[in-house]
Design an enzyme around this catalytic site. Structure first.
Site, PDB file in Angstrom:
ATOM      1  N   SER A 354       8.197   9.842   5.338  1.00  0.00           N
ATOM      2  CA  SER A 354       6.819   9.693   4.878  1.00  0.00           C
ATOM      3  C   SER A 354       6.215  11.083   4.780  1.00  0.00           C
ATOM      4  O   SER A 354       6.278  11.867   5.739  1.00  0.00           O
ATOM      5  CB  SER A 354       6.010   8.827   5.854  1.00  0.00           C
ATOM      6  OG  SER A 354       4.725   8.567   5.353  1.00  0.00           O
ATOM      7  N   GLU A 355       5.633  11.393   3.632  1.00  0.00           N
ATOM      8  CA  GLU A 355       5.240  12.768   3.339  1.00  0.00           C
ATOM      9  C   GLU A 355       4.173  13.328   4.265  1.00  0.00           C
ATOM     10  O   GLU A 355       3.950  14.537   4.306  1.00  0.00           O
ATOM     11  CB  GLU A 355       4.773  12.871   1.891  1.00  0.00           C
ATOM     12  CG  GLU A 355       3.570  12.026   1.566  1.00  0.00           C
ATOM     13  CD  GLU A 355       3.531  11.607   0.098  1.00  0.00           C
ATOM     14  OE1 GLU A 355       2.466  11.715  -0.496  1.00  0.00           O
ATOM     15  OE2 GLU A 355       4.571  11.175  -0.426  1.00  0.00           O
TER      16      GLU A 355
END
Length: 528
Positions: A354-355
């Site tokens: 997840s960025e």
């Protein structure tokens, strides 16, 4: 006891002399051996006093991602400073509802924002389109790196992110005239210079200086060492390092020496003032597991098949899941891509990135597992799998741009036959923001980019086009397109796409009629 203390002092001095025999004098070694623990505190009792030196026109760096790790205590206090105007605020996004930078926007204190994503902030979107506030949209990875770059004394850096898009040309207006979009541009975007290295285009992105940084930390000791909790690290670490005046709100303020040196995320040298965080931590999107068994239940192929036929989103996700193999590192965008894990073969185990700073993201939590510091890129609550790691946004986008992610799936408004993708704005109508999408498609030679989208828009237009009419997120970036009607492989170099699969019940004639782009047909076309 005195003898023990003397022996300890002698041992420490000898140790230092042994490590640095030619550089340290005996006198200096003796001073170091007797050095006291630093006692000067950076803790302020009053939040209002701590922010008193923020002045009009300052560049204000504000940490956080969504509502995770936002310095809400400081921002709420800042919103009451009616004497401060014309701030330039730098953050990933501007908050939502009445939280975050919304305090300052509604108080008329912000002249311009530098953000990557508006998301569901309809108030800010309307203010921008009406010309009442300036917004400089910056790709998420570029934004975090520009902050960290200036903090490290590096005036600019090269990045492939945004090449051949409006980020390069400066085509995204920063501010419209007071009459709004139709009345023209008041402040145009900033065009970027570039260099070609080994055949690839890299934009020259300048560092972003900061006058003041508002930072949220989990723990701070009295001399300014900081520790962040899970995904609340995001931008906070970079911003803490990059301001003339760094003010930290901490959930826990502990005595000096209480934190392990191994645990420190930001050394105290960067921190000037610390206050107690008093605002409650909020959650933007409460996403929960359907029931306790849903996290461990094995997929039912018959149920998946029925769902895929009933729901076009799951049909797309199920086909995309076939492209993901055991051991892959995978990034999933918001929307349809988040459904892909539900359709993975039980034998396939992957690491979801997840960025906002998670590797090893797990499913939605039960109500008992909910943690405001563990959210995904869609600002939804999630969980962490055994072996997961958390880190800041700079680290996250380094692994993304560097091609360490095997596959990324993201939504699209348009995709061309050459693999161009547009997914972040409709000029004059919709401004969601760039977010991390441009970074995610910036290294297609090493990361397979799969676009997931409905084949036809609500107004009946094909979203699979010969040439994109909307602003590009990336040029020749997509290697596969999966829609509710078909799956295409894309030859990015040749600028051509080939039909490889069709959905059950879809004919080739129907597909051609609903597809604006030309395409080849594989010798053997499968179904899904």
């Amino acid at each position: 006891m005195l003898a023990l203390k003397a022996a300890a002092k002698t041992t420490r001095t000898a140790h230092l002399r042994a490590r640095h025999p030619s550089h340290l004098s005996v006198r200096f070694l003796a001073v170091v051996a007797n050095a006291p623990i630093p006692s000067k505190t950076k803790v302020w009792d009053s939040v209002e006093e701590a922010i008193k030196d923020v002045k009009s026109g300052d560049i204000l760096l504000s940490g956080g991602f969504g509502l995770s790790g936002i310095p809400e205590t400081l921002l709420a206090a800042m919103g009451k400073r009616k004497d401060v105007k014309n701030l330039i605020a730098v953050s990933n996004n501007a908050g939502v509802g009445e939280l975050g930078l919304v305090h300052l926007i509604k108080a008329g204190q912000i002249d311009r924002l530098m953000i990557s994503y508006l998301g569901g902030n309809k108030f800010l979107e309307s203010e921008y389109l009406a010309g009442r506030v300036g917004i400089e949209l910056v790709p998420q990875g570029t934004l975090s790196q520009r902050i960290m770059s200036h903090a490290a004394g590096i005036p600019a850096f090269l990045t492939p992110t945004g090449a051949n898009t409006l980020v390069e040309t400066g085509g995204i207006p920063i501010q419209f005239n007071s009459g709004g979009f139709e009345s023209g541009v008041k402040v145009p975007g900033h065009p970027k210079e570039f260099q070609i290295i080994n055949g690839r285009k890299y934009l020259i992105e300048p560092g972003i200086p900061g006058d003041v940084a508002f930072v949220h930390a989990w723990k701070a000791d009295t001399v300014g060492n900081l520790v962040f909790r899970y995904a609340s690290n995001n931008y906070n670490g970079a911003m803490a390092r990059n301001a003339k005046l760094t003010i930290v709100e901490a959930e826990e303020i502990v005595p000096v020496g209480s934190l392990s040196p191994n645990a420190i995320h930001v050394p105290g040298i960067y921190v000037d003032r610390i206050v107690k965080a008093t605002a409650p931590k909020e959650i933007e999107v409460m996403a929960l597991a359907k029931d306790a068994s849903s996290q461990t239940a094995k997929p039912d192929p018959a149920a998946e098949d029925a769902l895929a036929h009933k729901d076009w989103r799951h049909r797309i996700a199920r086909r995309a899941a076939r492209e993901i193999h055991d051991g892959f590192y995978v990034n999933l965008g918001v929307g349809i891509p988040t459904l892909v894990p539900e359709h993975l073969d039980p034998s396939v185990k992957v690491w979801l990135e997840s960025e906002n700073g998670i590797l090893g993201m797990g499913p939605y939590p039960t109500r008992e597992q909910v943690d405001p510091d563990i959210i995904n890129a869609g600002k939804e609550t999630c969980t962490l799998l055994p072996g997961a790691s958390t880190f800041d946004s700079v680290e996250s986008f380094g692994m993304i741009r560097g091609g360490h992610i095997d596959v990324t799936c993201l939504g699209a408004m348009e995709v061309s036959s050459a693999g161009d993708i547009a997914n972040f704005m409709i000029p004059g109508k919709l401004v969601k923001g760039i977010g991390g999408a441009m970074d995610l498609v910036s290294n297609p030679d090493q990361t397979k980019v799969i676009a997931l989208t409905q084949h036809v828009s609500k107004d009946g237009k094909s979203k699979i086009v010969q040439q994109c009419s909307l602003p590009l997120t990336g040029a020749r970036a997509v290697s596969m397109i999966v829609t509710d009607l078909a799956a295409f492989s894309v030859d990015r170099n040749a600028g051509e796409m080939t039909l490889v699969d069709v959905a059950d019940g879809v004919t080739l004639e129907e597909l051609r009629a609903k597809t604006d782009a030309t395409f080849h047909v594989a010798d053997k076309v499968g179904t899904f």
